[in-house]
Design a protein around this motif. Structure first.
Motif, PDB file in Angstrom:
ATOM      1  N   VAL A  46       0.779  -1.262   0.075  1.00 22.83           N
ATOM      2  CA  VAL A  46       0.038  -0.050   0.081  1.00 22.83           C
ATOM      3  C   VAL A  46       1.040   1.378  -0.165  1.00 22.83           C
ATOM      4  O   VAL A  46       0.698   2.316  -0.498  1.00 22.83           O
ATOM      5  CB  VAL A  46      -1.086   0.091   1.215  1.00 22.83           C
ATOM      6  N   GLY A  47       1.981   1.118   0.689  1.00 26.05           N
ATOM      7  CA  GLY A  47       2.949   2.375   0.853  1.00 26.05           C
ATOM      8  C   GLY A  47       3.496   2.743  -0.646  1.00 26.05           C
ATOM      9  O   GLY A  47       3.540   3.816  -1.086  1.00 26.05           O
ATOM     10  N   TYR A  48       3.906   1.699  -1.483  1.00 22.85           N
ATOM     11  CA  TYR A  48       4.429   1.980  -2.491  1.00 22.85           C
ATOM     12  C   TYR A  48       3.342   2.370  -3.505  1.00 22.85           C
ATOM     13  O   TYR A  48       3.582   3.336  -4.630  1.00 22.85           O
ATOM     14  CB  TYR A  48       4.978   0.734  -3.332  1.00 22.85           C
ATOM     15  N   ILE A  49       2.133   1.839  -3.654  1.00 20.69           N
ATOM     16  CA  ILE A  49       1.004   2.266  -4.232  1.00 20.69           C
ATOM     17  C   ILE A  49       0.626   3.675  -4.002  1.00 20.69           C
ATOM     18  O   ILE A  49       0.409   4.731  -4.997  1.00 20.69           O
ATOM     19  CB  ILE A  49      -0.268   1.628  -3.966  1.00 20.69           C
ATOM     20  N   LEU A  50       0.832   4.417  -2.708  1.00 19.88           N
ATOM     21  CA  LEU A  50       0.326   5.645  -2.510  1.00 19.88           C
ATOM     22  C   LEU A  50       1.399   6.394  -3.025  1.00 19.88           C
ATOM     23  O   LEU A  50       1.515   7.875  -3.375  1.00 19.88           O
ATOM     24  CB  LEU A  50       0.394   5.702  -0.823  1.00 19.88           C
ATOM     25  N   ARG A  51       2.823   6.072  -2.897  1.00 30.08           N
ATOM     26  CA  ARG A  51       4.035   6.693  -3.303  1.00 30.08           C
ATOM     27  C   ARG A  51       3.749   6.898  -4.952  1.00 30.08           C
ATOM     28  O   ARG A  51       4.088   8.219  -5.370  1.00 30.08           O
ATOM     29  CB  ARG A  51       5.387   6.225  -3.071  1.00 30.08           C
ATOM     30  N   PHE A  52       3.388   5.865  -5.595  1.00 30.41           N
ATOM     31  CA  PHE A  52       3.296   6.137  -7.070  1.00 30.41           C
ATOM     32  C   PHE A  52       2.123   6.920  -7.312  1.00 30.41           C
ATOM     33  O   PHE A  52       2.193   7.794  -8.279  1.00 30.41           O
ATOM     34  CB  PHE A  52       3.088   4.686  -7.678  1.00 30.41           C
ATOM     35  N   ALA A  53       1.151   7.106  -6.460  1.00 26.50           N
ATOM     36  CA  ALA A  53      -0.006   7.943  -7.022  1.00 26.50           C
ATOM     37  C   ALA A  53       0.649   9.536  -6.669  1.00 26.50           C
ATOM     38  O   ALA A  53       0.092  10.330  -7.422  1.00 26.50           O
ATOM     39  CB  ALA A  53      -1.320   7.623  -6.073  1.00 26.50           C
ATOM     40  N   LYS A  54       1.273   9.617  -5.600  1.00 23.30           N
ATOM     41  CA  LYS A  54       1.548  11.051  -5.413  1.00 23.30           C
ATOM     42  C   LYS A  54       2.670  11.378  -6.322  1.00 23.30           C
ATOM     43  O   LYS A  54       2.784  12.532  -6.987  1.00 23.30           O
ATOM     44  CB  LYS A  54       2.522  11.139  -4.144  1.00 23.30           C
ATOM     45  N   ASN A  55       3.410  10.405  -6.893  1.00 25.63           N
ATOM     46  CA  ASN A  55       4.680  10.759  -7.830  1.00 25.63           C
ATOM     47  C   ASN A  55       4.108  11.150  -9.262  1.00 25.63           C
ATOM     48  O   ASN A  55       4.686  11.935 -10.037  1.00 25.63           O
ATOM     49  CB  ASN A  55       5.715   9.773  -7.972  1.00 25.63           C
ATOM     50  N   CYS A  56       2.684  10.818  -9.375  1.00 27.11           N
ATOM     51  CA  CYS A  56       2.165  10.780 -10.871  1.00 27.11           C
ATOM     52  C   CYS A  56       1.718  12.315 -10.701  1.00 27.11           C
ATOM     53  O   CYS A  56       1.381  12.721 -12.010  1.00 27.11           O
ATOM     54  CB  CYS A  56       0.859  10.107 -10.986  1.00 27.11           C
ATOM     55  N   LYS A  57       1.505  13.140  -9.596  1.00 23.97           N
ATOM     56  CA  LYS A  57       1.058  14.311  -9.887  1.00 23.97           C
ATOM     57  C   LYS A  57       1.968  15.429  -9.466  1.00 23.97           C
ATOM     58  O   LYS A  57       1.950  16.579  -9.389  1.00 23.97           O
ATOM     59  CB  LYS A  57       0.119  14.351  -8.693  1.00 23.97           C
ATOM     60  N   LYS A 108       6.410  16.733 -10.525  1.00 27.37           N
ATOM     61  CA  LYS A 108       7.288  17.089 -11.601  1.00 27.37           C
ATOM     62  C   LYS A 108       8.138  15.951 -11.415  1.00 27.37           C
ATOM     63  O   LYS A 108       8.653  15.567 -10.276  1.00 27.37           O
ATOM     64  CB  LYS A 108       7.837  18.386 -11.383  1.00 27.37           C
ATOM     65  N   ARG A 109       8.970  15.735 -12.301  1.00 26.40           N
ATOM     66  CA  ARG A 109      10.034  14.446 -12.124  1.00 26.40           C
ATOM     67  C   ARG A 109      11.026  14.767 -11.049  1.00 26.40           C
ATOM     68  O   ARG A 109      11.830  13.994 -10.277  1.00 26.40           O
ATOM     69  CB  ARG A 109      10.675  14.280 -13.459  1.00 26.40           C
ATOM     70  N   ALA A 110      11.327  16.226 -10.966  1.00 21.05           N
ATOM     71  CA  ALA A 110      12.580  16.435 -10.058  1.00 21.05           C
ATOM     72  C   ALA A 110      11.943  16.531  -8.566  1.00 21.05           C
ATOM     73  O   ALA A 110      12.806  16.124  -7.620  1.00 21.05           O
ATOM     74  CB  ALA A 110      13.218  17.908 -10.200  1.00 21.05           C
ATOM     75  N   GLU A 111      10.609  16.470  -8.377  1.00 23.96           N
ATOM     76  CA  GLU A 111      10.328  16.364  -7.224  1.00 23.96           C
ATOM     77  C   GLU A 111       9.585  14.951  -6.514  1.00 23.96           C
ATOM     78  O   GLU A 111       9.270  15.076  -5.423  1.00 23.96           O
ATOM     79  CB  GLU A 111       9.060  17.192  -6.981  1.00 23.96           C
ATOM     80  N   ARG A 112       9.991  14.133  -7.484  1.00 24.58           N
ATOM     81  CA  ARG A 112       9.371  12.816  -6.874  1.00 24.58           C
ATOM     82  C   ARG A 112      10.396  12.022  -5.870  1.00 24.58           C
ATOM     83  O   ARG A 112      11.498  12.180  -5.847  1.00 24.58           O
ATOM     84  CB  ARG A 112       9.316  11.880  -8.428  1.00 24.58           C
ATOM     85  N   GLU A 113       9.638  11.092  -5.549  1.00 24.93           N
ATOM     86  CA  GLU A 113      10.211  10.307  -4.452  1.00 24.93           C
ATOM     87  C   GLU A 113      10.675   8.972  -4.936  1.00 24.93           C
ATOM     88  O   GLU A 113       9.787   8.202  -5.291  1.00 24.93           O
ATOM     89  CB  GLU A 113       9.341   9.997  -3.114  1.00 24.93           C
ATOM     90  N   LEU A 114      11.954   8.875  -5.142  1.00 28.87           N
ATOM     91  CA  LEU A 114      12.405   7.545  -5.817  1.00 28.87           C
ATOM     92  C   LEU A 114      13.407   6.832  -4.967  1.00 28.87           C
ATOM     93  O   LEU A 114      14.129   5.993  -5.176  1.00 28.87           O
ATOM     94  CB  LEU A 114      13.222   8.034  -7.023  1.00 28.87           C
ATOM     95  N   GLY A 115      13.208   6.808  -3.650  1.00 29.38           N
ATOM     96  CA  GLY A 115      14.173   5.942  -2.773  1.00 29.38           C
ATOM     97  C   GLY A 115      13.597   4.452  -2.798  1.00 29.38           C
ATOM     98  O   GLY A 115      12.564   4.195  -3.187  1.00 29.38           O
ATOM     99  N   THR A 116      14.543   3.785  -2.321  1.00 29.72           N
ATOM    100  CA  THR A 116      14.368   2.362  -2.491  1.00 29.72           C
ATOM    101  C   THR A 116      13.296   1.792  -1.509  1.00 29.72           C
ATOM    102  O   THR A 116      12.600   0.796  -1.680  1.00 29.72           O
ATOM    103  CB  THR A 116      15.649   1.425  -2.229  1.00 29.72           C
TER     104      THR A 116
END
Length: 293
Positions: free
Chosen positions: A131-142, A144-152
Motif C-alpha cells: 500500500v505504501g508503494y501504491i500511495l507513493r506512485f499515486a503522489k509521484n504521478c502528480k 514533476k520529475r525532479a520532485e518525485r520520491e524515488l528512494g528504494t
C-alpha cells in the motif's frame, strides 16, 4: 440465412445477475454451472423476459393437451419477437446483500475489493509496504520529475500513511453504518460507549483525554474490529516485533495507537497459537497417582 446475433432469454433475474458476476465471487456449486454457461454463451447476449411471456414456463408448470394445442405462446413464442423493433424488459438490479450464493467477503465497492486482496496475504508488513508503494506512485504521478520520491525504501511517514489507509479500508468494510451515524451526528449502535469521532477519514475513540498532554494517537486511538483477518495479522506482527510479549503487555502496546474491540479475546487467540511461545512455555504434564494400598 446468415445469423448476425444470438440472444438468450431468461425470466430469472438471479441467474442473470450470476452470469454478470466474476466467478471468484460465487459459491462453489453455482460457480461451476455459471462457468459452463459463460464458456458456452460467451459470444451471445442475455436478456430478461417476463414469466408471463416465457414459453418455458408452460411446460415446466404443466398444461393439459387441449389448452397447449391452442396456446400461441408455446407454438410461436412471445409476441414481441415478431416485431423488428421492440423494447427490452430491463430488470431491477439485485443488491449483493440480497443475491444468494455469493461469498460473504465480496462486495461492490472499491475499498471492499481492496480488502479482499488484503485477506489473501500472510504478513501485515507486506500489506503495509504494498500500500505504501501504491500511495507513493499515486503522489509521484502528480509531481514533476525532479520532485518525485524515488528512494528504494519507504519513509516512516509513508509507512504511517499506509497503515492509516489500511485502517480506513477495514473501517469502511465493518463500520460503514457507524461512520455515517457519526458524520450525521446520530447515536451509534455498536460503538456508542466509545464516543467515536471521525477525524481525517478515520473513526477514533473520543473519550475524555482530549485536553491531556499525550500525543494525538494516544488520546484518540483508531477503532478496529476484532475478527478481521488484517487486524489479526496486525496483532500477530506486533506480538512478534515486541519479542513475543505476553497478553497484558501486548494489550497495553496496542492501546497506544489502536482500540481493538474485544481486544483480550483476540490477543488470547493470537498468542495461544504462537508456535514459539508454545515451545518456550510448554504445558507441564502431571503423572497419575497410583492406587492406595
Amino acid at each position: 440465412m446468415k445469423i448476425q446475433e444470438t440472444v438468450l432469454w431468461s425470466d430469472s433475474t438471479i441467474v442473470l445477475a450470476w452470469i454478470k458476476k466474476p466467478l471468484n465471487q460465487l459459491q462453489q456449486y453455482v460457480r461451476n454451472r455459471i462457468a459452463l454457461i459463460q464458456e458456452q454463451t460467451s459470444e451471445h447476449r442475455w436478456k430478461h423476459v417476463r414469466s408471463q411471456q416465457n414459453p418455458a414456463d408452460i411446460i415446466s408448470r404443466g398444461q393439459l393437451p387441449e389448452y397447449l394445442q391452442n396456446n400461441p405462446l408455446w407454438w410461436s413464442g412471445p409476441e414481441f419477437l415478431n416485431r423488428e423493433k421492440y423494447e427490452v424488459d430491463v430488470p431491477e438490479t439485485i443488491p449483493d446483500e440480497e443475491l444468494p450464493e455469493l461469498k460473504s467477503m465480496v462486495t461492490v465497492s472499491n475499498d471492499d475489493g481492496l480488502l479482499a486482496h488484503f485477506h489473501k496475504q500472510s504478513s501485515f508488513r507486506k500489506i503495509q509496504r504494498v500500500v505504501g508503494y501504491i500511495l507513493r506512485f499515486a503522489k509521484n504521478c502528480k509531481k514533476k520529475r525532479a520532485e518525485r520520491e524515488l528512494g528504494t525504501h519507504l519513509t516512516v511517514s509513508e509507512l504511517r500513511q499506509s497503515t492509516e489507509t489500511i485502517a480506513y479500508v477495514v473501517q469502511q468494510f465493518h463500520f460503514a453504518d457507524e461512520i455515517k451515524r457519526v458524520v450525521t451526528n446520530q447515536p451509534c449502535r455498536k460503538l456508542g460507549n466509545l464516543r467515536p469521532v471521525y477525524v481525517n477519514k478515520l473513526l477514533r475513540v473520543g473519550g475524555r483525554l482530549d485536553r491531556s498532554q499525550l500525543p494525538f494517537e494516544n488520546r484518540h486511538p483508531i477503532i478496529l474490529p476484532d475478527k478481521d483477518p488484517v487486524v489479526r495479522l496486525l496483532v500477530q506482527q506486533m506480538h512478534i516485533e515486541l519479542l513475543h510479549v505476553g497478553q497484558t503487555g501486548l494489550l497495553n502496546a496496542m492501546r497506544q495507537r489502536y482500540w481493538l474491540l474485544n481486544a483480550r479475546s483476540t490477543i488470547r487467540f493470537i498468542t495461544r497459537r504462537c508456535v514459539r511461545c508454545f515451545r518456550t512455555s510448554p504445558t507441564t504434564t502431571s503423572q497419575l497417582m497410583g492406587n492406595l494400598p
